[in-house]
Design a protein around this motif. Structure first.
Motif, mmCIF file in Angstrom:
data_model
loop_
_atom_site.group_PDB
_atom_site.id
_atom_site.type_symbol
_atom_site.label_atom_id
_atom_site.label_comp_id
_atom_site.label_asym_id
_atom_site.label_seq_id
_atom_site.Cartn_x
_atom_site.Cartn_y
_atom_site.Cartn_z
ATOM 1 N N UNK A 173 0.872 -1.172 0.000
ATOM 2 C CA UNK A 173 0.000 0.000 0.000
ATOM 3 C C UNK A 173 0.910 1.223 0.000
ATOM 4 N N UNK A 174 0.351 2.405 -0.153
ATOM 5 C CA UNK A 174 1.193 3.601 -0.054
ATOM 6 C C UNK A 174 1.887 3.726 1.309
ATOM 7 N N UNK A 175 1.367 3.052 2.314
ATOM 8 C CA UNK A 175 1.941 3.144 3.658
ATOM 9 C C UNK A 175 2.801 1.947 4.046
ATOM 10 N N UNK A 176 2.924 0.949 3.180
ATOM 11 C CA UNK A 176 3.778 -0.207 3.490
ATOM 12 C C UNK A 176 5.241 0.238 3.490
ATOM 13 N N UNK A 177 5.945 -0.067 4.548
ATOM 14 C CA UNK A 177 7.362 0.280 4.645
ATOM 15 C C UNK A 177 8.155 -0.467 3.570
ATOM 16 N N UNK A 178 9.075 0.223 2.898
ATOM 17 C CA UNK A 178 9.867 -0.426 1.838
ATOM 18 C C UNK A 178 10.618 -1.671 2.311
ATOM 19 N N UNK A 179 11.125 -1.677 3.550
ATOM 20 C CA UNK A 179 11.854 -2.857 4.024
ATOM 21 C C UNK A 179 10.918 -4.046 4.240
ATOM 22 N N UNK A 180 9.677 -3.788 4.622
ATOM 23 C CA UNK A 180 8.688 -4.860 4.771
ATOM 24 C C UNK A 180 8.375 -5.454 3.403
ATOM 25 N N UNK A 181 8.151 -4.584 2.429
ATOM 26 C CA UNK A 181 7.862 -5.024 1.062
ATOM 27 C C UNK A 181 9.015 -5.897 0.535
ATOM 28 N N UNK A 182 10.228 -5.392 0.686
ATOM 29 C CA UNK A 182 11.406 -6.132 0.195
ATOM 30 C C UNK A 182 11.559 -7.472 0.915
ATOM 31 N N UNK A 183 11.269 -7.510 2.207
ATOM 32 C CA UNK A 183 11.371 -8.767 2.963
ATOM 33 C C UNK A 183 10.379 -9.802 2.457
ATOM 34 N N UNK A 184 9.172 -9.373 2.138
ATOM 35 C CA UNK A 184 8.154 -10.315 1.664
ATOM 36 C C UNK A 184 8.498 -10.812 0.255
ATOM 37 N N UNK A 185 9.033 -9.941 -0.596
ATOM 38 C CA UNK A 185 9.499 -10.380 -1.916
ATOM 39 C C UNK A 185 10.601 -11.431 -1.735
ATOM 40 N N UNK A 186 11.528 -11.172 -0.826
ATOM 41 C CA UNK A 186 12.594 -12.134 -0.547
ATOM 42 C C UNK A 186 12.073 -13.443 0.021
ATOM 43 N N UNK A 187 11.091 -13.353 0.919
ATOM 44 C CA UNK A 187 10.479 -14.556 1.485
ATOM 45 C C UNK A 187 9.842 -15.403 0.385
ATOM 46 N N UNK A 188 9.079 -14.752 -0.498
ATOM 47 C CA UNK A 188 8.422 -15.493 -1.586
ATOM 48 C C UNK A 188 9.461 -16.242 -2.422
ATOM 49 N N UNK A 189 10.547 -15.565 -2.759
ATOM 50 C CA UNK A 189 11.603 -16.212 -3.547
ATOM 51 C C UNK A 189 12.248 -17.358 -2.766
ATOM 52 N N UNK A 190 12.412 -17.172 -1.454
ATOM 53 C CA UNK A 190 13.085 -18.194 -0.644
ATOM 54 C C UNK A 190 12.282 -19.483 -0.517
ATOM 55 N N UNK A 191 10.970 -19.412 -0.722
ATOM 56 C CA UNK A 191 10.153 -20.635 -0.661
ATOM 57 C C UNK A 191 9.842 -21.178 -2.057
ATOM 58 N N UNK A 192 10.600 -20.702 -3.054
ATOM 59 C CA UNK A 192 10.486 -21.251 -4.401
ATOM 60 C C UNK A 192 9.448 -20.592 -5.286
ATOM 61 N N UNK A 193 8.903 -19.473 -4.841
ATOM 62 C CA UNK A 193 7.929 -18.747 -5.660
ATOM 63 C C UNK A 193 8.652 -17.765 -6.579
ATOM 64 N N UNK A 194 7.999 -17.400 -7.667
ATOM 65 C CA UNK A 194 8.469 -16.317 -8.523
ATOM 66 C C UNK A 194 7.647 -15.101 -8.102
ATOM 67 N N UNK A 195 8.251 -14.155 -7.369
ATOM 68 C CA UNK A 195 7.468 -13.013 -6.913
ATOM 69 C C UNK A 195 7.184 -12.033 -8.050
ATOM 70 N N UNK A 196 5.918 -11.676 -8.189
ATOM 71 C CA UNK A 196 5.514 -10.630 -9.125
ATOM 72 C C UNK A 196 5.210 -9.407 -8.273
ATOM 73 N N UNK A 197 5.999 -8.370 -8.447
ATOM 74 C CA UNK A 197 5.820 -7.155 -7.670
ATOM 75 C C UNK A 197 4.778 -6.274 -8.349
ATOM 76 N N UNK A 198 3.613 -6.177 -7.744
ATOM 77 C CA UNK A 198 2.516 -5.385 -8.286
ATOM 78 C C UNK A 198 2.640 -3.988 -7.689
ATOM 79 N N UNK A 199 2.928 -3.016 -8.536
ATOM 80 C CA UNK A 199 3.227 -1.668 -8.061
ATOM 81 C C UNK A 199 2.012 -0.766 -7.939
ATOM 82 N N UNK A 200 0.904 -1.148 -8.564
ATOM 83 C CA UNK A 200 -0.302 -0.328 -8.503
ATOM 84 C C UNK A 200 -1.453 -1.193 -8.001
ATOM 85 N N UNK A 201 -2.096 -0.747 -6.937
ATOM 86 C CA UNK A 201 -3.189 -1.530 -6.369
ATOM 87 C C UNK A 201 -4.374 -1.618 -7.312
ATOM 88 N N UNK A 202 -4.904 -2.823 -7.407
ATOM 89 C CA UNK A 202 -6.136 -3.069 -8.156
ATOM 90 C C UNK A 202 -6.665 -4.441 -7.790
#
Length: 126
Positions: free
Chosen positions: A44-73
């Motif tokens: 969201x506009x209020x999500x901390x960048x380090x939280x966002x980056x950590x979740x992207x890293x977590x997704x990759x670490x469990x074998x997922x291909x993270x798709x970073x969606x930059x605009x909410x819909x």
């Protein structure tokens, strides 16, 4: 960190009720996650960048291909593609031919390439 898996509601609609909007976002796994190793990450506009980056890293670490969606819909990327295929199935059922669209290289490589055509996709949603 606190995440939702829904793709029907943008995370900003839920963030205030969490009590920690700066640590809240969406991590949406594709249907049949054991076959399609895709996870959409939407902050969201209020999500901390380090939280966002950590979740992207977590997704990759469990074998997922993270798709970073930059605009909410609602629907994110995966469900938008699914609805496109379902709409194609509806057109076939009504005697009209769907337009052919190319598959994304990243999504196809990660197993998103649909195993069936649009008519089968439509019947699987009903």
């Amino acid at each position: 960190m606190f995440a939702t898996n829904t793709s029907a509601i943008p995370p900003s609609a839920l963030m205030d009720s969490t009590g920690r909007p700066d640590r809240f976002l969406a991590l949406h796994f594709s249907n049949l996650v054991w076959r399609h190793n895709i996870a959409e990450v939407m902050g969201t506009p209020r999500t901390a960048p380090d939280v966002y980056a950590s979740v992207v890293g977590f997704a990759a670490s469990i074998g997922m291909v993270p798709i970073e969606v930059k605009k909410e819909r609602p629907g994110y990327v995966l469900n938008s593609l699914l609805i496109t295929d379902a709409e194609g199935g509806r057109r076939v059922a009504n005697g009209r031919h769907p337009r052919i669209r190319p598959q994304s290289t990243t999504c196809g490589a990660s197993g998103l390439a649909p195993p069936t055509g649009p008519a089968k996709c439509l019947t699987s949603l009903v």
